[in-house]
Motif scaffolding. Structure first.
Motif, PDB file in Angstrom:
ATOM      1  N   ASP A 206      49.361  45.032  21.676  1.00 22.74           N
ATOM      2  CA  ASP A 206      49.786  43.799  20.999  1.00 22.74           C
ATOM      3  C   ASP A 206      49.742  42.586  21.935  1.00 22.74           C
ATOM      4  O   ASP A 206      50.527  41.656  21.804  1.00 22.74           O
ATOM      5  N   GLY A 207      48.801  42.599  22.901  1.00 16.43           N
ATOM      6  CA  GLY A 207      48.639  41.465  23.795  1.00 16.43           C
ATOM      7  C   GLY A 207      48.887  41.833  25.252  1.00 16.43           C
ATOM      8  O   GLY A 207      49.615  42.781  25.555  1.00 16.43           O
ATOM      9  N   ALA A 208      48.284  41.081  26.181  1.00 16.00           N
ATOM     10  CA  ALA A 208      48.413  41.376  27.603  1.00 16.00           C
ATOM     11  C   ALA A 208      49.760  40.902  28.158  1.00 16.00           C
ATOM     12  O   ALA A 208      50.347  39.938  27.664  1.00 16.00           O
ATOM     13  N   VAL A 209      50.247  41.607  29.167  1.00 14.68           N
ATOM     14  CA  VAL A 209      51.491  41.233  29.853  1.00 14.68           C
ATOM     15  C   VAL A 209      51.231  41.252  31.361  1.00 14.68           C
ATOM     16  O   VAL A 209      50.252  41.850  31.824  1.00 14.68           O
ATOM     17  N   GLU A 210      52.111  40.605  32.121  1.00  9.76           N
ATOM     18  CA  GLU A 210      51.978  40.590  33.581  1.00  9.76           C
ATOM     19  C   GLU A 210      52.819  41.699  34.204  1.00  9.76           C
ATOM     20  O   GLU A 210      53.940  41.960  33.770  1.00  9.76           O
ATOM     21  N   LEU A 211      52.244  42.317  35.220  1.00  7.20           N
ATOM     22  CA  LEU A 211      52.943  43.375  35.949  1.00  7.20           C
ATOM     23  C   LEU A 211      52.913  43.023  37.433  1.00  7.20           C
ATOM     24  O   LEU A 211      51.854  42.721  37.988  1.00  7.20           O
ATOM     25  N   ALA A 212      54.072  43.078  38.068  1.00  9.58           N
ATOM     26  CA  ALA A 212      54.155  42.794  39.506  1.00  9.58           C
ATOM     27  C   ALA A 212      53.857  44.063  40.285  1.00  9.58           C
ATOM     28  O   ALA A 212      54.572  45.061  40.165  1.00  9.58           O
ATOM     29  N   ILE A 213      52.799  44.006  41.085  1.00 10.67           N
ATOM     30  CA  ILE A 213      52.421  45.147  41.923  1.00 10.67           C
ATOM     31  C   ILE A 213      53.051  44.946  43.296  1.00 10.67           C
ATOM     32  O   ILE A 213      52.759  43.953  43.989  1.00 10.67           O
ATOM     33  N   PRO A 214      53.917  45.850  43.744  1.00  8.07           N
ATOM     34  CA  PRO A 214      54.537  45.706  45.075  1.00  8.07           C
ATOM     35  C   PRO A 214      53.495  45.864  46.186  1.00  8.07           C
ATOM     36  O   PRO A 214      52.448  46.501  45.995  1.00  8.07           O
ATOM     37  N   ALA A 215      53.768  45.294  47.338  1.00  8.34           N
ATOM     38  CA  ALA A 215      52.882  45.473  48.505  1.00  8.34           C
ATOM     39  C   ALA A 215      52.827  46.942  48.883  1.00  8.34           C
ATOM     40  O   ALA A 215      53.785  47.695  48.685  1.00  8.34           O
ATOM     41  N   ASN A 216      51.688  47.344  49.411  1.00  9.66           N
ATOM     42  CA  ASN A 216      51.470  48.723  49.861  1.00  9.66           C
ATOM     43  C   ASN A 216      51.586  49.729  48.710  1.00  9.66           C
ATOM     44  O   ASN A 216      52.158  50.814  48.838  1.00  9.66           O
ATOM     45  N   THR A 217      51.038  49.360  47.563  1.00  8.92           N
ATOM     46  CA  THR A 217      51.004  50.278  46.409  1.00  8.92           C
ATOM     47  C   THR A 217      49.851  51.252  46.573  1.00  8.92           C
ATOM     48  O   THR A 217      48.697  50.859  46.795  1.00  8.92           O
ATOM     49  N   THR A 218      50.154  52.510  46.444  1.00  5.99           N
ATOM     50  CA  THR A 218      49.147  53.563  46.594  1.00  5.99           C
ATOM     51  C   THR A 218      48.421  53.811  45.271  1.00  5.99           C
ATOM     52  O   THR A 218      49.020  53.751  44.200  1.00  5.99           O
TER      53      THR A 218
ATOM     54  N   VAL B 132      42.994  47.839  40.432  1.00  2.61           N
ATOM     55  CA  VAL B 132      43.478  46.739  41.266  1.00  2.61           C
ATOM     56  C   VAL B 132      42.581  46.643  42.488  1.00  2.61           C
ATOM     57  O   VAL B 132      41.943  47.618  42.899  1.00  2.61           O
ATOM     58  N   THR B 133      42.529  45.467  43.070  1.00  2.00           N
ATOM     59  CA  THR B 133      41.724  45.290  44.279  1.00  2.00           C
ATOM     60  C   THR B 133      42.443  45.897  45.473  1.00  2.00           C
ATOM     61  O   THR B 133      43.653  46.176  45.425  1.00  2.00           O
ATOM     62  N   LEU B 134      41.714  46.070  46.542  1.00  2.00           N
ATOM     63  CA  LEU B 134      42.301  46.611  47.758  1.00  2.00           C
ATOM     64  C   LEU B 134      43.374  45.662  48.295  1.00  2.00           C
ATOM     65  O   LEU B 134      44.449  46.100  48.726  1.00  2.00           O
ATOM     66  N   TYR B 135      43.091  44.358  48.243  1.00  2.38           N
ATOM     67  CA  TYR B 135      44.082  43.420  48.777  1.00  2.38           C
ATOM     68  C   TYR B 135      45.315  43.319  47.881  1.00  2.38           C
ATOM     69  O   TYR B 135      46.417  43.067  48.354  1.00  2.38           O
ATOM     70  N   GLU B 136      45.158  43.510  46.549  1.00  3.94           N
ATOM     71  CA  GLU B 136      46.329  43.534  45.666  1.00  3.94           C
ATOM     72  C   GLU B 136      47.208  44.737  45.984  1.00  3.94           C
ATOM     73  O   GLU B 136      48.445  44.663  45.977  1.00  3.94           O
ATOM     74  N   ALA B 137      46.550  45.870  46.262  1.00  4.66           N
ATOM     75  CA  ALA B 137      47.313  47.070  46.581  1.00  4.66           C
ATOM     76  C   ALA B 137      48.036  46.912  47.918  1.00  4.66           C
ATOM     77  O   ALA B 137      49.173  47.366  48.079  1.00  4.66           O
ATOM     78  N   VAL B 138      47.399  46.275  48.904  1.00  6.96           N
ATOM     79  CA  VAL B 138      47.984  46.121  50.237  1.00  6.96           C
ATOM     80  C   VAL B 138      49.018  45.003  50.276  1.00  6.96           C
ATOM     81  O   VAL B 138      50.133  45.180  50.786  1.00  6.96           O
ATOM     82  N   LEU B 139      48.660  43.865  49.717  1.00 10.04           N
ATOM     83  CA  LEU B 139      49.523  42.689  49.822  1.00 10.04           C
ATOM     84  C   LEU B 139      50.484  42.530  48.639  1.00 10.04           C
ATOM     85  O   LEU B 139      51.464  41.799  48.728  1.00 10.04           O
ATOM     86  N   GLY B 140      50.185  43.203  47.531  1.00  7.97           N
ATOM     87  CA  GLY B 140      50.997  43.027  46.325  1.00  7.97           C
ATOM     88  C   GLY B 140      50.523  41.824  45.538  1.00  7.97           C
ATOM     89  O   GLY B 140      49.710  41.011  46.009  1.00  7.97           O
ATOM     90  N   GLY B 141      51.002  41.668  44.312  1.00  3.77           N
ATOM     91  CA  GLY B 141      50.606  40.533  43.493  1.00  3.77           C
ATOM     92  C   GLY B 141      50.853  40.826  42.029  1.00  3.77           C
ATOM     93  O   GLY B 141      51.287  41.919  41.646  1.00  3.77           O
ATOM     94  N   LYS B 142      50.619  39.836  41.179  1.00  2.00           N
ATOM     95  CA  LYS B 142      50.789  40.007  39.739  1.00  2.00           C
ATOM     96  C   LYS B 142      49.425  40.228  39.077  1.00  2.00           C
ATOM     97  O   LYS B 142      48.473  39.485  39.340  1.00  2.00           O
TER      98      LYS B 142
END
Length: 320
Positions: A253-265, A236-246
């Motif tokens: 069997d195929g890609a899925v979306e995962l919600a990354i919470p803000a401030n993920t270590t 994940v990018t630094l900003y995805e880890a800090v700000l969160g995002g999908k």
């Protein structure tokens, strides 16, 4: 039956090694498994076996040479040691065998010569002949009986992780040269075996052995197997880890979306239910571990921001 020396093609003065060598050579030539289209091979192999029953055992050979027993191992006259007064067989007799529709069959007993071959038993010789390609499926009795019921063969098959988890059908060429379709059950593990009934070597009785397929699983570039679970490193990018995002997470069997919470270590693991491998306890999960990835080549603005952060908001993640 013909003279056992004539059957094996050796002289009466032949030593133990020469007799054993002659039997091995002829047994390879006339073994029914190697002559499936020749109905005479079973009778020839049976004759070879009977000859070696006598010449391969020191006591029996001496008894034959002295005229005490005939070419079939039977006493030539009553009163022979080990025979009953009425001419019947004593309990101490040795057994002879014949090769027929039912495989290796016990014959009559002749007195006084039970024992193992001094030059190595027929069982041992046949095992040496067959080597690592095939092994006896089951032992029906003494001597060479295990060779009469067909032989198992071994083969190896390497499959993809997707095939192991989801199941598949693969084409495989057996050591016999025959090509077969192997059904891969979903959830199979490294080193497990698949038995293909009746795909081994056939025996004189018409009963074939099985093919034992040992499965290996090739290393996958993204996933690792952990029992019924699968593991993946998720960049994940630094900003995805800090700000969160999908973020999109690949699965088998195929890609899925995962919600990354803000401030993920970095190192935090998320569990995606049911995206692992099938097992007796149920389907496993996909364990996605976050790895923070910085931009390639660096960035001067990010460097300046980090210096300000370091000076104004220092913290120690290693204090514990």
């Amino acid at each position: 039956m013909r003279d056992p020396y004539e059957v094996l093609g050796v002289s009466k003065g032949a030593n133990e090694a020469a007799i054993k060598s002659a039997f091995r050579k002829l047994a390879k030539k006339f073994h029914p498994d190697a002559n499936k289209n020749d109905p005479k091979s079973a009778a020839q192999f049976s004759e070879l076996n009977s000859a070696y029953e006598i010449l391969g055992d020191e006591k029996k050979r001496k008894a034959f040479d002295s005229g005490e027993i005939d070419a079939e191992g039977k006493p030539r006259f009553q009163g022979f040691e080990g025979a009953n007064p009425g001419g019947g067989m004593g309990d101490g007799g040795f057994e002879t065998f014949s090769w027929g529709p039912g495989g290796a069959q016990r014959g009559g007993r002749a007195g006084g010569f039970r024992g193992s071959f001094s030059g190595g038993g027929i069982d041992d010789i046949l095992k040496d002949m067959l080597g690592g390609m095939a092994g006896g499926r089951r032992r029906a009795g003494p001597a060479f009986e295990e060779a009469s019921v067909g032989q198992d063969i071994n083969a190896a098959l390497t499959i993809l992780l997707e095939d192991a988890v989801l199941g598949a059908s693969k084409r495989l060429r057996l050591p016999t040269g025959k090509e077969v379709d192997v059904k891969i059950p979903a959830g199979i593990s490294e080193g497990q075996q698949i038995r293909l009934k009746g795909q081994g070597l056939s025996g004189p009785t018409g009963v074939s052995g099985d093919a034992m397929i040992t499965v290996s699983i090739a290393k996958h570039p993204l996933f690792e197997r952990d029992g019924a679970n699968l593991r993946i490193d998720l960049p994940v990018t630094l900003y995805e880890a800090v700000l969160g995002g999908k973020v999109r997470v690949p699965t088998l069997d195929g890609a899925v979306e995962l919600a990354i919470p803000a401030n993920t270590t970095s190192g935090r693991t998320f569990r995606l239910k049911g995206k692992g491998a099938p097992s007796k306890a149920g389907t496993g999960d996909l364990l996605a571990t976050v790895r923070i990835a910085l931009p390639e080549g660096g960035d001067s603005e990010l460097d300046e921001l980090m210096r300000k952060w370091r000076d104004s908001k220092p913290y120690d993640p290693r204090k514990d």
